[in-house]
Write a protein that holds these residues in place. Structure first.
Motif: not given
Lengths: 189, 66
Positions: A25-28, B19-31
């Motif tokens: 879902r995070a990917f989507a 940049v990579s760290m920011k992206l991973r942090r963003y993604y982790a938050t969405v997860m």
């Protein structure tokens, strides 16, 4: 874990699917930038995966299998609609369960809007290898392209994100790049 | 920009890491967002429909799958 030879009964199938859902879902959401569109994609993916579960070989990479279904769905919808899904949803941070102040709300918005500016193929590549936890090989399999293609897309995406995002860490080094290099060198050695 | 020196390359990699760290942090938050109930309900329904269709009763272990 008991493995069923019939394939009809997969208590593990549902469990694995559930375990993959947050990442999927995070990917989507990251891929299309909108929660409503993303959730429709996830729902379609669940339905497709369930219908095709006989074709899934237990023990193989369920995550890659599900991501493949979802991204194929995404790209086929984009082709059908003939345009990009450009709108991203507002009030994004209000949906987050983590208090935005802790992670830096600006950072999140910054990252989200930067991602939205990437071409879809680059966005997909950088998300898969830079966030979702896939190797280049797996990402290539998910996207149905060569490893080299994924590598170059991800690399272009990284460069573009770098231009688009304000990276404070960089500014902390100060404007003098030679002194920054000395610092970097000192840390590295 | 051509004529990269080693120093500039090191700068670049430091930025790339950020940049990579920011992206991973963003993604982790969405997860970390809660999975909407509609998906859990959907899976329950699919599972129940499968069990019914097989007509062989509820497979053992199904009760464990909440």
């Amino acid at each position: 874990m008991i493995s069923n030879s019939t394939g009809a009964e997969h208590p593990t199938f549902k469990r694995e699917l559930l375990a993959t859902l947050p990442n999927l879902r995070a990917f989507a959401i990251s891929l299309c930038g909108r929660h409503d569109v993303a959730d429709d994609l996830v729902q379609d993916t669940i339905l497709k995966a369930w219908a095709k579960q006989e074709s899934f070989e237990p023990g193989t990479n369920m995550k890659a299998w599900l991501f493949t279904i979802l991204r194929n769905q995404f790209f086929s919808q984009m082709r059908k609609s003939g345009r990009e899904l450009q709108d991203t949803d507002g009030a994004f941070t209000s949906r987050l369960s983590v208090h935005p102040a802790q992670v830096g709300q600006l950072d999140l918005e910054d990252c989200k809007s930067a991602l939205a500016k990437l071409p879809e193929d680059q966005r997909e590549a950088i998300l898969l290898v830079g966030a979702s936890g896939f190797s280049y090989e797996e990402a290539a399999e998910v996207c149905g392209c060569a490893i080299g293609t994924i590598k170059s897309r991800a690399s272009r995406a990284r460069n573009r994100l770098q231009e688009l995002m304000s990276v404070e860490d960089y500014h902390e080094f100060g404007p003098d790049s030679s002194s920054a290099a000395v610092v970097t060198k000192a840390i590295a050695s | 920009m051509q004529g990269h020196t080693g120093n500039q390359d090191q700068d670049k990699s430091a930025v790339t890491d950020a940049v990579s760290m920011k992206l991973r942090r963003y993604y982790a938050t969405v997860m970390e967002e809660a999975i909407p109930d509609r998906f859990l309900d959907l899976l329950e329904q699919l599972d129940a429909a499968d069990n019914e269709q097989r007509g062989k009763g509820v497979p053992k272990g199904a009760a464990d799958d909440k």
